[in-house]
Write an enzyme that holds these catalytic residues in place. Structure first.
Site, PDB file in Angstrom:
ATOM      1  N   TRP B 160       0.988  -1.262   0.134  1.00  0.00           N
ATOM      2  CA  TRP B 160       0.001   0.019   0.041  1.00  0.00           C
ATOM      3  C   TRP B 160       0.709   1.278   0.088  1.00  0.00           C
ATOM      4  CZ3 TRP B 160      -1.864   2.664   5.246  1.00  0.00           C
ATOM      5  CH2 TRP B 160      -3.037   3.429   4.657  1.00  0.00           C
ATOM      6  N   ASP B 241      -0.590  -5.901   9.407  1.00  0.00           N
ATOM      7  CA  ASP B 241      -1.356  -4.864   8.876  1.00  0.00           C
ATOM      8  C   ASP B 241      -2.802  -5.610   8.501  1.00  0.00           C
ATOM      9  OD1 ASP B 241      -1.518  -2.046   6.557  1.00  0.00           O
ATOM     10  OD2 ASP B 241      -3.021  -2.751   7.964  1.00  0.00           O
ATOM     11  N   LYS B 277     -13.050  -1.101   6.175  1.00  0.00           N
ATOM     12  CA  LYS B 277     -13.895  -1.746   5.136  1.00  0.00           C
ATOM     13  C   LYS B 277     -14.791  -2.694   5.612  1.00  0.00           C
ATOM     14  CE  LYS B 277      -9.918  -0.179   2.903  1.00  0.00           C
ATOM     15  NZ  LYS B 277      -8.846   0.650   3.792  1.00  0.00           N
TER      16      LYS B 277
END
Lengths: 425, 432
Positions: B160, B241, B277
């Site tokens: 990311w 993560d 999310k």
């Protein structure tokens, strides 16, 4: 070198332990418990106290006359309007455009030319702390050799913020303990003696923790001297509306500097004046030369926010923009914030009168001279400790009383306790 | 030892110089904000400014400030918004959309908004609420910088985009481990193992718990075991993560299996979580940073230091999203409902993957194997399109995606799969 030794020392401890069982040695053996935050730690201690008489005049969160937290009516109405009507998508990196617009009007004035000419770079920030931090990081990135001048005393977290942003700190005189007022002469000396073009942190109104603000004439002199010295003024405005009850009046210092043409920076918070403490909503603004520079500066502020939290939380911003964007709600808010300020002013009067009636040998004028949420009582840490141990009264050890925690129900108990620990001073 | 670490953390000039030096050279690779770091340009401008100051008061301290580049991910949405073409498709930012391409507020979230519940905590875990995944990673990075000065974080190549920014701004040195293999459009496992092996002992290894962003490629359970073996051998610290728990397989438990595998071995580890999310709470900024320690005592101390790092950043975290999460997880009926909605969202993504794959296979007569789209998991797919091709597909087909070739399946409706297949095939074969 000591780091490598420490790591290999730890590594050899770990490798000698068996797999499958959690090792008793830890990577974190060198992590000491952090010192209790001097402000937030007070509330923790208060909550743990079982005494029915306990009083919390520590953290600066407003309480009503029953000692309860307050959610403003205008906020409840805004929440009713918001609930279910919006999705929870990401805000843009700079935050809610609407909230920012309204915030700038509050700070800079409804008819500000700076706003009209789009000269202000502004982002939504995580309340006052977040606004100060992004500014401190911005200052470090673009003026890497600069320092920040911070008043003595100040909100303790200011030191943490600029320290973690790696900006060296200097102090300037502010509080005059003998008069429990402003040490104006020493402050002006410090301003004159600082290297030209220094960065100064100023409390726009209702100085925290002292409650001591410069007068209008003093602000004009400060502004003039800043012009002479080319200093940069960064205003932390956490109490607009809370000081006098009138947000326009509380923005006076900022407006004086703007009249004089200073390109200021400003941190705004809605924690107190809208009671939105936990929502973490505020605004950071920086006045620029022109629109083009404001766009560039804003983009850099966003660049600092992105690796910290990506974008700011939406809920609080929606509440603020709903209230400030609706004339009726805004009026309701103005009335409620005046109500909170008036209650505090009333408690100042009551506390002073109670102390005087008890025959205290000391002067307590400063209680009503000071303004905003806090009163710098002049008590010593030892006296404060006695208040806590003997009377279950909680405040920060610098003698700062959060007037918001004072009620008609506890003011005489508080006055009596203060009198007892100070009468032989 | 603690005091030595402390004084080294508040670095001596030479230590901080070398870190800054590292940062400067890393920044050259990335953004043009390198210019921003140069004090010299500023000093020049400032001295001009100061002379001018005695004449005109409106000269700014920030003369030398240049425009920051658009964020590679969030900037895509901005470009999409500005596009007036009705065929436009936003496959940029990873935010879940329904089949009608609308944002989705989970039913369970709507129900949860006004209550608050306490949750029990595992005493060996130090947890504080973080500002979603970003904020949680940033606090962890700050903890690493303060207590492991000089230690490196290894991040996957690719990862990311914001990971690098986070470690840069936290002044934590980082390097990459191989991850994506363009030849197979899959995992370069051997390369990953080599790089983790070569890292200095006691490095932090940043791992995506599930649904790797941007590739969608996750290690198999067997590969996870080997990664854990190696990390233990090298006394590295695993740093997970977890931004997509539930979004990969549809099952919260299944998607936590990598983290649980490591924890079951008694390893100390870090986990950054996000509810952006999986609970659709994007804008509320709700997540957590967890440090799993070997003892409750260590966890208490670490937690106090995590709070101390957050204090000068934002004092305390925003309350609204936290209340929602606490209620959803704490109330059994809401938790069950969430699990169902999670399956539904993950299910929609799996079905558009299938539909996209089917369309590509039918339309592409060359016989190219597009099955990597089915093997990849989670919100994203690494298409194998180059930077130039990613730009071309935007310009020609109004398909918005990030320049690394990543598409967000969350932004794809089954109705648009054929259009996208046409766009991908045309771009892959005809655009350079």
């Amino acid at each position: 070198m000591a780091i490598r030794a420490a790591i290999s020392d730890r590594c050899s401890k770990l490798s000698s332990s068996s797999l499958g069982a959690r090792s008793l040695s830890s990577w974190w053996g060198n992590v000491e418990p952090a010192p209790k935050d001097p402000i937030l730690g007070v509330t923790e201690a208060f909550l743990a106290d079982p005494s029915p008489d306990k009083v919390n005049v520590g953290v600066g969160a407003y309480r009503d006359n029953s000692g309860k937290p307050v959610v403003l009516e205008c906020v409840r109405e805004a929440e009713r309007r918001i609930a279910g009507s919006f999705n929870m998508e990401y805000l843009p990196m700079g935050g809610s455009v609407k909230m920012i617009e309204e915030s700038l009007k509050l700070a800079y004035g409804e008819n500000s030319d700076l706003i009209k000419n789009k000269r202000i770079a502004a982002i939504q920030a995580l309340s006052g702390t977040g606004a100060c931090r992004i500014f401190a990081d911005f200052q470090k990135r673009f003026c890497p050799d600069s320092q920040i001048y911070i008043p003595v005393p100040t909100w303790s977290n200011h030191h943490n913020i600029w320290r973690d942003a790696h900006v060296p700190q200097k102090t300037y005189h502010y509080y005059h303990p003998e008069s429990k007022g402003l040490d104006f002469a020493a402050m002006m000396d410090d301003i004159k003696n600082a290297p030209k073009g220094s960065f100064f942190l100023l409390h726009a109104c209702a100085h925290n923790p002292t409650g001591v603000d410069p007068t209008e004439e003093q602000w004009r002199e400060i502004s003039h001297q800043f012009k002479v010295m080319g200093h940069f003024a960064f205003f932390d405005m956490a109490y607009q509306g809370f000081a006098s009850g009138n947000p326009e009046k509380d923005a006076m210092a900022i407006r004086i500097f703007l009249e004089d043409g200073h390109p200021i920076g400003c941190a705004q918070s809605y924690a107190k004046n809208m009671g939105l403490y936990g929502q973490r909503v505020g605004c950071l603004s920086i006045v620029c030369e022109d629109e083009k520079q404001a766009v560039a500066v804003k983009s850099q502020l966003q660049q600092l926010a992105r690796p910290m939290y990506s974008n700011p939380p939406v809920h609080g911003a929606l509440v603020v923009s709903t209230i400030l964007g609706d004339p009726n709600l805004k009026n309701q808010w103005l009335g409620e914030v005046k109500g909170m300020a008036d209650r505090i002013i009333g408690m100042r009067t009551a506390l002073r009168e109670n102390l005087e009636k008890l025959g205290s040998p000391l002067s307590w004028e400063h209680i009503t001279n000071q303004i905003g949420m806090f009163c710098y009582s002049g008590m010593t840490p030892e006296q404060v400790d006695r208040l806590t141990k003997e009377y279950h009264i909680y405040m920060t050890r610098n003698g700062r009383i959060s007037m918001a925690g004072v009620t008609t129900g506890n003011v005489s108990y508080l006055a009596n306790a203060i009198h007892e620990v100070t009468k032989s001073a | 030892m603690a005091s030595t670490m402390f004084s080294l953390a508040f670095a001596t000039p030479s230590a901080s110089f070398s870190l800054q030096h590292n940062l400067k050279s890393k920044l050259k690779l990335g953004t043009s904000s390198q210019r921003a770091f140069s004090g010299k340009d500023f000093v020049k401008a400032k001295s001009n400014g100061r002379t001018a100051m005695t004449v005109a008061v409106n000269v700014s301290q920030f003369e030398g400030i240049t425009m920051a580049p658009p964020d590679p991910i969030l900037g895509v949405s901005e470009a999409f918004k500005a596009d007036t073409n009705e065929l436009k498709l936003n496959l940029g930012v990873g935010a879940y959309r329904t089949e009608d391409l609308q944002p989705y507020v989970l039913n369970v979230v709507k129900k949860a908004e006004n209550l608050m519940l306490e949750r029990g905590e595992n005493k060996e875990v130090a947890t504080i609420q973080g500002l979603s995944g970003t904020g949680s990673l940033r606090i962890a990075a700050a903890l690493i910088e303060r207590y492991f000065p000089g230690s490196k974080v290894l991040i996957s190549s690719p990862t990311w985009g914001n990971h690098k920014n986070i470690f840069n701004d936290a002044r934590v040195p980082w390097s990459e481990y191989q991850y994506y293999d363009p030849r197979t459009v899959g995992l370069d496992f051997a390369g990953m193992i080599d790089d983790i092996k070569a890292a200095p002992e006691g490095s932090f290894i940043l791992l995506h718990g599930c649904a790797h962003n941007p590739t969608g490629i996750d290690p198999t359970p067997e590969q996870w075991e080997k990664i854990a073996d190696l990390i233990q051998e090298k006394n590295h610290i695993p740093f997970f993560d977890v931004a997509y728990q539930g979004f990969a397989s549809g099952s919260l438990d299944q998607d936590a299996s990598s983290v649980r595998l490591f924890a079951a071995r008694g390893m100390e580890l870090l986990v950054a979580q996000s509810y952006s999310k999986n609970l659709g709470l994007y804008g509320e900024r709700i997540g957590a940073i967890n440090v799993l320690c070997s003892s409750a005592d260590a966890a208490t101390r670490v937690k106090s230091q995590l709070k101390r790092l957050a204090r000068p950043m934002y004092s305390n975290p925003p309350i609204h999203g936290a209340r929602i999460v606490a209620n959803v997880i704490g109330i059994p009926e809401l938790f069950s409902e969430w699990k169902k909605e999670m399956e539904m969202m993950a299910g929609r993504i799996k079905s558009v993957r299938q539909k996209l794959y089917d369309s590509l296979s039918v339309k592409d007569k060359s016989g190219k194997d597009w099955s990597f789209i089915l093997k990849q998991i989670g919100m994203f797919s690494f298409t194998g399109l180059s930077k130039a091709q990613s730009e071309s597909i935007t310009n020609k087909w109004h398909v918005y995606m990030t320049k690394d070739g990543r598409i967000s399946l969350a932004g794809l409706s089954s109705a648009k799969c054929e259009y996208l297949a046409d766009a991908i095939i045309d771009t892959y074969y005809n655009a350079s």
